[in-house]
Write a protein that holds these residues in place. Structure first.
Motif, PDB file in Angstrom:
ATOM      1  N   ASP A 145       0.835  -1.025   0.063  1.00  0.00           N
ATOM      2  CA  ASP A 145      -0.058   0.023  -0.112  1.00  0.00           C
ATOM      3  C   ASP A 145       0.740   1.129   0.129  1.00  0.00           C
ATOM      4  N   LEU A 146       1.926   1.498   1.068  1.00  0.00           N
ATOM      5  CA  LEU A 146       2.566   2.478   0.985  1.00  0.00           C
ATOM      6  C   LEU A 146       3.585   2.745  -0.194  1.00  0.00           C
ATOM      7  N   ASP A 184       1.560   4.060  -2.924  1.00  0.00           N
ATOM      8  CA  ASP A 184       1.195   5.372  -2.846  1.00  0.00           C
ATOM      9  C   ASP A 184       2.406   6.272  -3.086  1.00  0.00           C
ATOM     10  N   GLY A 210       6.554  10.380   1.355  1.00  0.00           N
ATOM     11  CA  GLY A 210       6.604   8.842   2.489  1.00  0.00           C
ATOM     12  C   GLY A 210       6.504   9.539   3.653  1.00  0.00           C
ATOM     13  N   VAL A 230       2.755   9.821   4.693  1.00  0.00           N
ATOM     14  CA  VAL A 230       2.180   8.642   4.993  1.00  0.00           C
ATOM     15  C   VAL A 230       2.774   7.607   5.958  1.00  0.00           C
ATOM     16  N   VAL A 231       3.990   7.650   6.292  1.00  0.00           N
ATOM     17  CA  VAL A 231       4.418   6.477   7.243  1.00  0.00           C
ATOM     18  C   VAL A 231       3.810   6.757   8.524  1.00  0.00           C
ATOM     19  N   MET A 247       0.684   5.020   8.656  1.00  0.00           N
ATOM     20  CA  MET A 247       0.764   3.582   8.450  1.00  0.00           C
ATOM     21  C   MET A 247       1.164   2.976   9.622  1.00  0.00           C
ATOM     22  N   LEU A 279       7.910  -1.243   7.363  1.00  0.00           N
ATOM     23  CA  LEU A 279       7.231  -0.146   6.825  1.00  0.00           C
ATOM     24  C   LEU A 279       7.772   1.334   6.596  1.00  0.00           C
ATOM     25  N   ALA A 304       9.246   3.611   2.630  1.00  0.00           N
ATOM     26  CA  ALA A 304       9.195   4.697   2.150  1.00  0.00           C
ATOM     27  C   ALA A 304      10.510   5.104   1.198  1.00  0.00           C
TER      28      ALA A 304
END
Length: 392
Positions: free
Chosen positions: A274-275, A278, A306, A309-310, A313, A362, A366
């Motif tokens: 997903d990440l 994105d 990144g 979003v990180v 997430m 995760l 990024a």
């Protein structure tokens, strides 16, 4: 003079008819692979009575032989069930295990096992409540909404969902049970699923390739971290549900630690995909709106995306994992256990390793994806000229 949109990334785009034919061919190939997986035989069970399973409606219950001790009940619950218009007696054994026992009431639908020589006086075995009816309705509603909202992309997402389920059930689990290394098989299956899902979502484009490479770099980092910190923190994998029952089911050779490491990789791969998608899509949009941007500018844009979003997430992973062991934390809280004691316990340590390894991997997705996406979108146009009339 303004450059035509279809020539921003390539000298010429492929003809729509050729692109449609190629898409249809790939879709048929994936459909054939999915059907092959469906038909692939699984490991033969020790006792196979599924063919004698029927759905019956509970008409009456008799709890006279049930004993209550505290919060649990054990004994035999006698049932009268209606099977195709004929009344039969059935029995439901309760063993005092809250997580496994089931108790029926009049009007319930039950999955019963009928004997090979069914007679009017036969006693059936009530295995469990019948849940697949409403489960099928729920899944159909989910699939319909996904396709209505997402259109062709939603249909491909549904296909990837079904394909992933089949790969896990028909490939991953049988290979691990046969003695293959659970960690490496899981990593290979994760790579396969990531490639399929990225291709279905983004096609053979720079965006899809950047998403795949970024996600797999993060998954590989999680794989290494799981092995290192799992051993350093003495996590054996025996804390997984039904681990002991699995070993005593005829598979004492299984390496629970390797299965635990593989489970970490598999469970965190979805968030990694997903990440990665994105960030890859964001970098692709930046490049599409300003084709003059080079590697450094695209890298900075990817890193900014990144960072945004990180944060959410990693919290998503924490909440997803903590929901799985919420009752365990409540037990420690109810008993007044000191944080040092329960954080150092085997059960919580295993969950900490799972959460931190997944979150760490995760976070690494990024910068990996931003780096790969910047390199691919800043590269010469020829290698991926067939798909870049619209990078979205």
């Amino acid at each position: 003079m303004r450059t035509p949109k279809s020539h921003i990334f390539s000298g010429a785009s492929i003809r729509p008819s050729a692109k449609t034919a190629r898409t249809a061919l790939v879709a048929l190939a994936f459909l054939g692979g999915t059907l092959a997986l469906w038909l692939l035989p699984t490991i033969r069970p020790y006792v196979d009575d599924t063919r004698r399973a029927r759905v019956a409606r509970v008409v009456a219950v008799d709890n006279a032989d049930l004993l209550t001790q505290g919060l649990v009940e054990f004994g035999t619950q006698h049932l009268t069930v209606d099977l195709k218009g004929v009344a039969y007696k059935a029995e439901n054994e309760m063993r005092g295990q809250l997580e496994l026992d089931k108790k029926f009431a009049p009007g319930d639908k039950a999955l019963v096992i009928v004997p090979p020589d069914l007679a009017p006086d036969s006693v059936l075995v009530a295995r469990d409540h019948w849940r697949l009816g409403w489960g099928g309705v729920f899944f159909a509603a989910f699939a319909a909404f996904l396709c209505l909202f997402g259109g062709w992309v939603g249909a491909k997402a549904l296909f990837s969902f079904l394909f992933s389920c089949l790969v896990i059930w028909k490939v991953l689990i049988p290979l691990v049970l046969e003695g293959w290394s659970a960690a490496f098989v899981t990593f290979a299956v994760t790579a396969c699923l990531t490639a399929v899902i990225m291709y279905l979502v983004a096609g053979w484009t720079r965006k899809g390739l950047a998403g795949f490479l970024g996600a797999m770099l993060g998954v590989a980092a999680s794989f290494g971290l799981a092995h290192v910190f799992g051993r350093l923190m003495s996590v054996t994998g025996a804390t997984m549900p039904f681990a002991g029952q699995l070993l005593y089911s005829g598979y004492p050779h299984l390496d629970l630690r390797a299965i635990f490491m593989g489970a970490i990789v598999l469970s965190s791969s979805g968030a990694a995909m997903d990440l990665a998608m994105d960030i890859a899509a964001g970098v692709g949009e930046v490049k599409r709106h300003n084709a003059a941007l080079g590697f450094r500018a695209l890298l900075r844009s990817g890193l900014r995306i990144g960072r945004s979003v990180v944060g959410t997430m990693t919290t998503t992973l924490l909440l997803a994992y903590s929901g799985g062991y919420l009752t365990l934390l409540m037990v420690f809280a109810a008993q007044g256990t000191h944080p040092v004691d329960f954080l150092n316990s085997t059960l919580v340590s295993a969950e900490l390793v799972k959460t931190l390894v997944g979150s760490f991997g995760l976070v690494l997705v990024a910068p990996f994806t931003a780096l790969v996406a910047a390199a691919l979108f800043a590269a010469p146009k020829r290698p991926f000229s067939c798909a870049y009339a619209s990078p979205s």
